[in-house]
Design a protein around this motif. Structure first.
Motif, PDB file in Angstrom:
ATOM      1  N   TYR A  43      33.269 -27.793   1.949  1.00  0.00           N
ATOM      2  CA  TYR A  43      32.500 -29.000   1.641  1.00  0.00           C
ATOM      3  C   TYR A  43      31.681 -29.415   2.864  1.00  0.00           C
ATOM      4  CZ  TYR A  43      35.497 -29.723  -2.472  1.00  0.00           C
ATOM      5  OH  TYR A  43      36.158 -29.573  -3.663  1.00  0.00           O
ATOM      6  N   VAL A  44      30.545 -30.079   2.608  1.00  0.00           N
ATOM      7  CA  VAL A  44      29.738 -30.651   3.685  1.00  0.00           C
ATOM      8  C   VAL A  44      29.400 -32.094   3.315  1.00  0.00           C
ATOM      9  CG1 VAL A  44      28.722 -28.475   4.448  1.00  0.00           C
ATOM     10  CG2 VAL A  44      27.599 -29.792   2.642  1.00  0.00           C
ATOM     11  N   PRO A  45      29.283 -32.984   4.291  1.00  0.00           N
ATOM     12  CA  PRO A  45      28.900 -34.367   3.995  1.00  0.00           C
ATOM     13  C   PRO A  45      27.451 -34.435   3.546  1.00  0.00           C
ATOM     14  CG  PRO A  45      28.973 -34.024   6.358  1.00  0.00           C
ATOM     15  CD  PRO A  45      29.537 -32.780   5.728  1.00  0.00           C
ATOM     16  N   PHE A  46      27.150 -35.362   2.640  1.00  0.00           N
ATOM     17  CA  PHE A  46      25.774 -35.527   2.193  1.00  0.00           C
ATOM     18  C   PHE A  46      25.527 -36.986   1.849  1.00  0.00           C
ATOM     19  CE2 PHE A  46      27.768 -35.696  -1.882  1.00  0.00           C
ATOM     20  CZ  PHE A  46      26.895 -36.374  -2.720  1.00  0.00           C
ATOM     21  N   ALA A  47      24.270 -37.386   1.835  1.00  0.00           N
ATOM     22  CA  ALA A  47      23.844 -38.724   1.419  1.00  0.00           C
ATOM     23  C   ALA A  47      22.425 -38.601   0.898  1.00  0.00           C
ATOM     24  CB  ALA A  47      23.908 -39.703   2.586  1.00  0.00           C
ATOM     25  N   GLU A  48      22.156 -39.234  -0.243  1.00  0.00           N
ATOM     26  CA  GLU A  48      20.816 -39.152  -0.803  1.00  0.00           C
ATOM     27  C   GLU A  48      20.504 -40.395  -1.626  1.00  0.00           C
ATOM     28  OE1 GLU A  48      20.929 -35.622  -3.139  1.00  0.00           O
ATOM     29  OE2 GLU A  48      22.013 -36.563  -4.802  1.00  0.00           O
ATOM     30  N   GLU A  49      19.232 -40.717  -1.720  1.00  0.00           N
ATOM     31  CA  GLU A  49      18.792 -41.840  -2.526  1.00  0.00           C
ATOM     32  C   GLU A  49      18.803 -41.447  -4.003  1.00  0.00           C
ATOM     33  OE1 GLU A  49      14.994 -43.260  -1.346  1.00  0.00           O
ATOM     34  OE2 GLU A  49      15.683 -44.033   0.581  1.00  0.00           O
ATOM     35  N   VAL A  50      19.200 -42.389  -4.846  1.00  0.00           N
ATOM     36  CA  VAL A  50      19.170 -42.164  -6.291  1.00  0.00           C
ATOM     37  C   VAL A  50      18.642 -43.424  -6.975  1.00  0.00           C
ATOM     38  CG1 VAL A  50      21.075 -40.516  -6.308  1.00  0.00           C
ATOM     39  CG2 VAL A  50      21.552 -42.958  -6.550  1.00  0.00           C
ATOM     40  N   PHE A  95      16.188 -39.000   6.886  1.00  0.00           N
ATOM     41  CA  PHE A  95      15.531 -39.213   5.595  1.00  0.00           C
ATOM     42  C   PHE A  95      15.103 -37.904   4.947  1.00  0.00           C
ATOM     43  CE2 PHE A  95      12.206 -39.639   8.845  1.00  0.00           C
ATOM     44  CZ  PHE A  95      11.260 -38.717   8.398  1.00  0.00           C
ATOM     45  N   ALA A  96      14.951 -36.854   5.751  1.00  0.00           N
ATOM     46  CA  ALA A  96      14.535 -35.557   5.210  1.00  0.00           C
ATOM     47  C   ALA A  96      15.631 -34.939   4.343  1.00  0.00           C
ATOM     48  CB  ALA A  96      14.166 -34.601   6.334  1.00  0.00           C
ATOM     49  N   SER A  97      16.855 -35.400   4.499  1.00  0.00           N
ATOM     50  CA  SER A  97      17.957 -34.944   3.655  1.00  0.00           C
ATOM     51  C   SER A  97      18.300 -35.968   2.586  1.00  0.00           C
ATOM     52  CB  SER A  97      19.205 -34.670   4.510  1.00  0.00           C
ATOM     53  OG  SER A  97      19.030 -33.542   5.330  1.00  0.00           O
ATOM     54  N   GLU A  98      17.947 -37.228   2.828  1.00  0.00           N
ATOM     55  CA  GLU A  98      18.385 -38.314   1.948  1.00  0.00           C
ATOM     56  C   GLU A  98      17.423 -38.640   0.816  1.00  0.00           C
ATOM     57  OE1 GLU A  98      20.986 -40.859   5.205  1.00  0.00           O
ATOM     58  OE2 GLU A  98      18.861 -41.285   4.957  1.00  0.00           O
ATOM     59  N   LYS A  99      16.135 -38.435   1.027  1.00  0.00           N
ATOM     60  CA  LYS A  99      15.168 -38.830   0.007  1.00  0.00           C
ATOM     61  C   LYS A  99      14.164 -37.722  -0.271  1.00  0.00           C
ATOM     62  CE  LYS A  99      13.505 -42.378   2.168  1.00  0.00           C
ATOM     63  NZ  LYS A  99      12.666 -43.563   2.451  1.00  0.00           N
ATOM     64  N   SER A 145      20.813 -28.443   0.048  1.00  0.00           N
ATOM     65  CA  SER A 145      20.748 -29.021  -1.293  1.00  0.00           C
ATOM     66  C   SER A 145      19.372 -28.727  -1.888  1.00  0.00           C
ATOM     67  CB  SER A 145      20.980 -30.529  -1.234  1.00  0.00           C
ATOM     68  OG  SER A 145      19.889 -31.168  -0.581  1.00  0.00           O
ATOM     69  N   GLU A 146      19.226 -28.919  -3.195  1.00  0.00           N
ATOM     70  CA  GLU A 146      17.937 -28.703  -3.840  1.00  0.00           C
ATOM     71  C   GLU A 146      16.883 -29.638  -3.278  1.00  0.00           C
ATOM     72  OE1 GLU A 146      16.881 -26.314  -5.970  1.00  0.00           O
ATOM     73  OE2 GLU A 146      18.820 -25.460  -5.391  1.00  0.00           O
ATOM     74  N   ARG A 147      17.283 -30.869  -2.978  1.00  0.00           N
ATOM     75  CA  ARG A 147      16.348 -31.833  -2.403  1.00  0.00           C
ATOM     76  C   ARG A 147      15.882 -31.366  -1.034  1.00  0.00           C
ATOM     77  NH1 ARG A 147      17.462 -38.169  -2.815  1.00  0.00           N
ATOM     78  NH2 ARG A 147      17.000 -37.547  -4.947  1.00  0.00           N
ATOM     79  N   GLU A 148      16.791 -30.871  -0.225  1.00  0.00           N
ATOM     80  CA  GLU A 148      16.425 -30.378   1.108  1.00  0.00           C
ATOM     81  C   GLU A 148      15.503 -29.163   1.020  1.00  0.00           C
ATOM     82  OE1 GLU A 148      20.275 -31.694   3.817  1.00  0.00           O
ATOM     83  OE2 GLU A 148      20.411 -29.908   2.553  1.00  0.00           O
ATOM     84  N   ARG A 149      15.761 -28.278   0.069  1.00  0.00           N
ATOM     85  CA  ARG A 149      14.903 -27.101  -0.097  1.00  0.00           C
ATOM     86  C   ARG A 149      13.463 -27.513  -0.428  1.00  0.00           C
ATOM     87  NH1 ARG A 149      18.074 -22.471  -0.450  1.00  0.00           N
ATOM     88  NH2 ARG A 149      20.281 -22.872  -0.902  1.00  0.00           N
ATOM     89  N   LYS A 150      13.321 -28.475  -1.325  1.00  0.00           N
ATOM     90  CA  LYS A 150      11.985 -28.942  -1.700  1.00  0.00           C
ATOM     91  C   LYS A 150      11.303 -29.630  -0.526  1.00  0.00           C
ATOM     92  CE  LYS A 150      13.020 -29.529  -6.603  1.00  0.00           C
ATOM     93  NZ  LYS A 150      13.152 -30.499  -7.733  1.00  0.00           N
ATOM     94  N   ASN A 151      12.072 -30.408   0.231  1.00  0.00           N
ATOM     95  CA  ASN A 151      11.501 -31.097   1.390  1.00  0.00           C
ATOM     96  C   ASN A 151      11.066 -30.109   2.467  1.00  0.00           C
ATOM     97  OD1 ASN A 151      11.846 -33.608   0.232  1.00  0.00           O
ATOM     98  ND2 ASN A 151      13.757 -34.061   1.309  1.00  0.00           N
ATOM     99  N   ILE A 152      11.827 -29.053   2.637  1.00  0.00           N
ATOM    100  CA  ILE A 152      11.468 -28.030   3.627  1.00  0.00           C
ATOM    101  C   ILE A 152      10.140 -27.374   3.252  1.00  0.00           C
ATOM    102  CG2 ILE A 152      12.103 -25.727   4.496  1.00  0.00           C
ATOM    103  CD1 ILE A 152      15.046 -26.726   4.390  1.00  0.00           C
TER     104      ILE A 152
END
Length: 220
Positions: free
Chosen positions: A82-89, A139-143, A200-207
């Motif tokens: 497991y890895v810690p994560f935080a994201e806006e929803v 924010f690059a991982s969160e939103k 995460s999928e969000r991080e991949r898109k942000n990258i």
């Protein structure tokens, strides 16, 4: 009012339990899985209880999941890592408060409920414990990033924003500039040659967007 109360909900299909913690400042915390929870705000309007979640955080499973055989809910899984994560929803729930109260009074001792089935006063020691991601550009991982949001940043900054995502998972940088920069960060621990499976999928898109903006000639 739900203020200052912890509610438990038992899924009648699985007996899996979920918790709702309603704070007096209208903050709410919902726990509905292994080490993952939602936080947001609650509002009571006559007989309607509105809950708006703005943040999902906790621990995210990596790799292929394993089913938990001794739990009736077939959708419950565990992971080896497991890895810690935080994201806006942006999630909104709406409950009929009057029905909840009536159910609590009549059926509070039952273990299988159609709605919230039990409640306890909120303990003074209970509080929301947010996941705090390390780094300067979390924010690059969160939103979900947009071109407008990235406009104020220079190409050099965009490079650090993008690579900070990899650094959070302990990527070992080969680029001398990045290696020197992140080794100066107290939170950074180089430990992996490849961190693709952790993204995460969000991080991949942000990258992808960050890479596009880095190559954009209009950047400073």
């Amino acid at each position: 009012s739900p203020a200052g109360i912890t509610f438990l909900y038992v899924d009648p299909q699985s007996t899996w339990m979920y918790s709702y913690v309603f704070y007096i400042d209208n903050t709410v915390e919902y726990g509905g899985g292994f080490d993952t929870y939602l936080t947001g705000k609650w509002e009571l309007q006559e007989d309607s209880l509105f809950i708006t979640y703005t943040r999902r955080e906790g621990k995210r499973g990596i790799g292929k999941p394993h089913e938990v055989k001794d739990v009736p809910a077939v959708y419950v899984h565990t992971y080896d890592e497991y890895v810690p994560f935080a994201e806006e929803v942006h999630i909104t729930d709406n409950f009929h408060w009057g029905e909840i109260v009536r159910h609590l009074i009549v059926h509070s001792e039952e273990q299988s409920c159609l709605e919230f089935c039990s409640f306890t006063p909120l303990k003074e020691s209970e509080s929301i414990s947010h996941v705090v991601l390390p780094g300067k550009y979390t924010f690059a991982s969160e939103k979900e990033l947009t071109k407008e949001l990235l406009m104020p940043y220079t190409k050099a900054q965009l490079k650090f924003i993008r690579n900070e995502i990899f650094a959070r998972y302990g990527y070992k940088f080969k680029d001398k500039e990045l290696k020197k920069y992140f080794e100066q960060q107290k939170w950074y621990t180089p430990q992996r040659d490849n961190v693709d499976k952790y993204l995460s999928e969000r991080e991949r898109k942000n990258i992808e967007l960050l890479q596009e903006e880095e190559q954009n000639d209009s950047s400073n």
